[in-house]
Scaffold this active site. Structure first.
Site: not given
Ligand code: GLA
Length: 648
Positions: A122, A279, A328, A330
């Protein structure tokens, strides 16, 4: 590995943020862990999308070479921290990022399970350091050759900003011409700085591209995009990529048309070649205001939506939930609980099973789009930087104006591409160029040629004010497009929300809102299809049609409600003989992909409840094996999808 197999996951993107592990000091490289991972993946017959790891530099590098960290918009020098913190014009960053990419490629070049390269991650932009300033001066010198030309194109006589030497040219941030990232006293200069910064990042990408290609010339290279990410001109980047990939993170309450528009953009950037959904979260994000979980069935539906618009794959972030730091919370395929006994895992495994059963059937399909919308990144930058015609972000949003037009195609189930003004338009019958405030050199001639040879071309209010240097066209707007549209715009009125005008189209009254172009005069052969209903410009044209060669050009001088765009685009689609894939049903999205012999109609039900399909829904559903004729009523449950295969 066992869980991935169980879930039908066959491709893993690895090594995305491993620079610190791979190069613990300036002279030391350590591949022990990556070697193990690569061997493990190979043993388990996993395909690998191998990343180059360069989106976050190691701490030692920032300590040893402070030049590597960025200076932000406020002019503050950053220390080590975060990601996307490397100055794209730092020779140290360029040297070590390309070197690492090359070393990884050299080491793993014989792994035949590497299916793609994932450069950095990205790419993001915005550095205003002295390295960048020096490089900007060089960029300007190369582009304009002389200071006279620089002073001319930037109109520096305004406020006495004349440059006497190239070294007086400065970065474009809060310390110079910009009150905020979207406001500039000299949009022409700031626009060039954006172009320069975009080029600088692209050069970093290209250095890594070359580095990996040297060892693996046949492995395709990508970097993951982020939808309409303003700072980077993805249409330009795509030309240096072997395929496009992107990360889709819609807000939980998103309007489905939004993500579909982004998918269409991704497909169109490489002239319809399939892209990759690199993603998406399997269940939950961690950075939205309200991180609602994807409801049961939604992950599957949105995965098929990517395929419906041109993706040849469905990937997830993250595979296993990290223990510490910001991600953590996500979502992941494998959660902290470390089990496959979760709802999310079951849904992924079901999808994996379905995709496996489909085999290669859907791979490489193309989308036959006869309509296109022009989206131009540079126009976005320049319109945003312009101090008029409004400061209201709603009024000022170029993507929202593009969406007004896109939605009409979306709701009418018409395949549409989203193209750049530099793309070839000859395969389209209908092209809409919303809000093309800035016209690139040569674009007017291209649009004229398109219409002369039979195309239908549409533009909307505030088109054709400036050239690619942000210098206003003299002689009336829309500048070089005046002949094509057979109109010229004398003034533009901008009124607060709620202060609207009106117009009548085919007997129905529609609201005119936000921006109102007022025509000075028009050619004799310009047909006035509708006029403003009130105010001092009542009776002046609001929608015109100008025959030109074999085709016609329409100017829509204001903004309106979705009902108008749907009606108007419906008429143009019929005029052009473009196919509506299925009669519209609220909340149901339809696209079509095809190969030489067959077409595949994707019907996606975004509603919570079931819908009844009739006309247009015929073929064999690849997901259930059932055949439907299009004449009987077929129900499609809420959040479900059908892929109907039929002969062309
Ligand atoms: C991006 C990044 C990932 C991760 C996710 C979180 O797409 O590429 O590294 O940060 O967002 O949503």
């Amino acid at each position: 590995m066992r869980f991935f197999k169980e879930a039908g996951i066959d491709t893993l993107s690895v090594n995305i943020f491993s620079w610190a592990a791979l190069q613990p000091s300036e002279d030391e490289y350590n591949f022990t862990k990556l070697d193990k991972i690569m061997a493990l993946l190979k043993e388990n017959h996993m395909n690998v999308i191998l990343a180059t790891s360069t989106a976050a530099h190691p701490a030692w590098m920032a300590k040893k070479y402070p030049e590597i960290t960025r200076v932000n918009f406020l002019g503050i020098k950053r220390k080590f921290g975060g990601r996307h913190n490397s100055c794209p014009n730092s020779p140290v960053y360029r040297k070590y990022s390309a070197r690492l990419a090359g070393k990884i490629a050299e080491r793993y070049k014989d792994y035949d399970n590497i299916v793609a390269w994932h450069v950095s991650n990205e790419f993001n932009t915005g550095c205003y350091c002295e390295n960048c300033e020096r490089a900007f001066r060089e960029w300007v010198k190369k582009k304009y050759k002389t200071l006279d030309e620089v002073n001319r194109v930037w109109n520096t006589a305004f406020w006495g900003h004349t440059f006497y030497d190239f070294d007086e040219i400065v970065v474009q941030n809060n310390q110079t011409e910009c009150n905020s990232p979207t406001e500039s006293e000299f949009p022409g200069i700031t626009l060039d700085y954006r172009r320069f910064m975009d080029d600088s990042m692209l050069e970093c990408y290209k250095l890594e591209y070359e580095a990996v290609k040297k060892f693996t010339p046949d492995v395709p290279v990508t970097t993951n995009f982020m939808a309409f990410f303003e700072p980077l001109n993805y249409q330009k980047w795509a030309r240096s990529m072997d395929f496009v990939s992107w990360d889709s993170y819609p807000t939980p309450d998103e309007d489905p048309a939004n993500t579909s528009m982004w998918h269409d953009l991704m497909r169109s950037m490489k002239q319809g070649d399939p892209f990759l959904l690199m993603e998406q979260t399997p269940n939950v994000q961690n950075w939205q205001p309200y991180n609602a979980i994807k409801r049961p069935g939604v992950m599957r539906l949105w995965s098929y939506r990517a395929v419906a618009h041109g993706s040849d794959g469905v990937c997830f972030f993250q595979m296993r939930r990290t223990r510490g730091a910001s991600e953590k919370t996500h979502g992941a395929v494998i959660e902290h609980a470390g089990t496959d006994k979760t709802r999310t895992f079951r849904e992924i495994a079901e999808l994996g099973g379905e995709l496996k059963a489909l085999g290669g059937e859907l791979l490489g399909l193309r989308t036959d789009a006869r309509a296109a919308i022009i989206f131009d990144w540079e126009n976005w930058w320049d319109f945003e930087l312009c101090s008029g015609p409004s400061r209201d972000p709603e009024y000022k949003s170029y993507p929202k104006e593009v969406m007004r037009w896109y939605r009409a195609f979306y709701e009418r189930n018409v395949n549409v591409d989203i193209v750049s003004p530099e793309d070839d338009l000859s395969s389209y019958k209908l092209v809409v160029a919303p809000l093309l405030f800035m016209l690139r050199d040569g674009f007017a001639e291209k649009a004229e040629e398109f219409v002369r040879t039979g195309g239908v071309f549409v533009c909307s209010a505030y088109t054709g004010l400036v050239d690619e240097h942000d210098l206003a066209f003299l002689g009336g707007y829309p500048g070089p497009l005046k002949d094509l549209f057979g109109v010229w715009v004398e003034e533009t009125d901008v009124l607060p929300p709620g202060d609207t005008n009106s117009f009548v189209y085919k007997g129905l009254t529609y609201e005119a809102s936000q921006i109102y172009d007022i025509m000075g005069s028009h050619e004799e052969d310009t047909e006035v299809l509708s006029e403003y209903g009130s105010d001092f410009y009542a009776g002046k044209p609001v929608l015109t049609k100008h025959p030109f060669g074999e085709g016609a050009a329409y100017y829509f001088a204001t903004r309106s409600t979705p009902e108008f765009y749907r009606e108007f685009i419906g008429d143009l689609v019929h005029e052009c003989g473009i196919r509506e894939l299925m009669p519209a049903i609220g909340g149901v999205e339809v696209t079509c992909r095809e190969n030489e012999t067959d077409e595949y109609l994707f019907i996606l039900n975004h509603n919570a409840g079931e819908v009844v399909l009739t006309e247009g829904a015929y073929g064999t559903d690849l997901l259930t094996g059932k055949t439907v004729s299009g004449s009987e009523n077929v129900t499609l449950p809420g959040k479900d999808v059908m892929i109907l295969k039929r002969k062309k």
